[in-house]
Design a protein around this motif. Sequence first.
Motif, PDB file in Angstrom:
ATOM      1  N   ASP A   1       7.673   0.240 -11.623  1.00  0.00           N
ATOM      2  CA  ASP A   1       7.298   0.108 -10.211  1.00  0.00           C
ATOM      3  C   ASP A   1       7.987  -1.093  -9.580  1.00  0.00           C
ATOM      4  N   GLU A   2       8.043  -2.197 -10.307  1.00  0.00           N
ATOM      5  CA  GLU A   2       8.701  -3.398  -9.788  1.00  0.00           C
ATOM      6  C   GLU A   2      10.193  -3.154  -9.585  1.00  0.00           C
TER       7      GLU A   2
ATOM      8  N   TYR B   1      10.701  -0.942  -6.584  1.00  0.00           N
ATOM      9  CA  TYR B   1      10.477  -1.693  -5.354  1.00  0.00           C
ATOM     10  C   TYR B   1      11.659  -2.608  -5.038  1.00  0.00           C
ATOM     11  N   GLU B   2      12.205  -3.275  -6.055  1.00  0.00           N
ATOM     12  CA  GLU B   2      13.378  -4.130  -5.841  1.00  0.00           C
ATOM     13  C   GLU B   2      14.560  -3.302  -5.328  1.00  0.00           C
TER      14      GLU B   2
ATOM     15  N   TYR C   1      14.329  -0.480  -3.728  1.00  0.00           N
ATOM     16  CA  TYR C   1      13.983  -0.066  -2.366  1.00  0.00           C
ATOM     17  C   TYR C   1      14.307  -1.170  -1.361  1.00  0.00           C
ATOM     18  N   LEU C   2      13.980  -2.404  -1.707  1.00  0.00           N
ATOM     19  CA  LEU C   2      14.242  -3.511  -0.792  1.00  0.00           C
ATOM     20  C   LEU C   2      15.718  -3.617  -0.441  1.00  0.00           C
TER      21      LEU C   2
ATOM     22  N   SER D   1      16.593  -0.222   1.611  1.00  0.00           N
ATOM     23  CA  SER D   1      15.886   0.016   2.871  1.00  0.00           C
ATOM     24  C   SER D   1      16.615  -0.563   4.071  1.00  0.00           C
TER      25      SER D   1
ATOM     26  N   TYR E   1       8.517   3.326   1.716  1.00  0.00           N
ATOM     27  CA  TYR E   1       8.522   3.037   0.282  1.00  0.00           C
ATOM     28  C   TYR E   1       7.924   4.185  -0.524  1.00  0.00           C
ATOM     29  N   SER E   2       6.832   4.762  -0.054  1.00  0.00           N
ATOM     30  CA  SER E   2       6.197   5.854  -0.817  1.00  0.00           C
ATOM     31  C   SER E   2       7.125   7.071  -0.909  1.00  0.00           C
TER      32      SER E   2
ATOM     33  N   LYS F   1       9.897   6.109  -3.370  1.00  0.00           N
ATOM     34  CA  LYS F   1       9.411   6.129  -4.751  1.00  0.00           C
ATOM     35  C   LYS F   1       9.257   7.566  -5.246  1.00  0.00           C
TER      36      LYS F   1
END
Length: 88
Positions: free
Chosen positions: A34-35, A38-39, A41-42, A45, A52-53, A56
């Motif tokens: 997940d981390e 997220y990284e 995605y950042l 994005s 984000y959802s 993911k």
Amino acid sequence: MFKRYSNVNELLSTFNDFKDLTEYLLELLDKSMDEEIYEYYLHKSIFSDISYSDFKDKITKQMQAEKMTQKEVNEVMEEAFKYIVPRR
């Protein structure tokens, strides 16, 4: 694990049962994934307007589509065990 804990051996000694250890490691792997997502995605994005959802979900579906078959897993394991010498 070494990224999160300074003394992994002490952490591992707290588990009485391999089942508990397995559950903990799977949970740790999920959290780590997940981390990482997220990284990623950042960084991505900036160039898109996706939430984000949604991002993911898209990544998770891609990962599931790329899962190895049991045959592929066995082949990798056989190859790895060629280089592992058991302790005596």
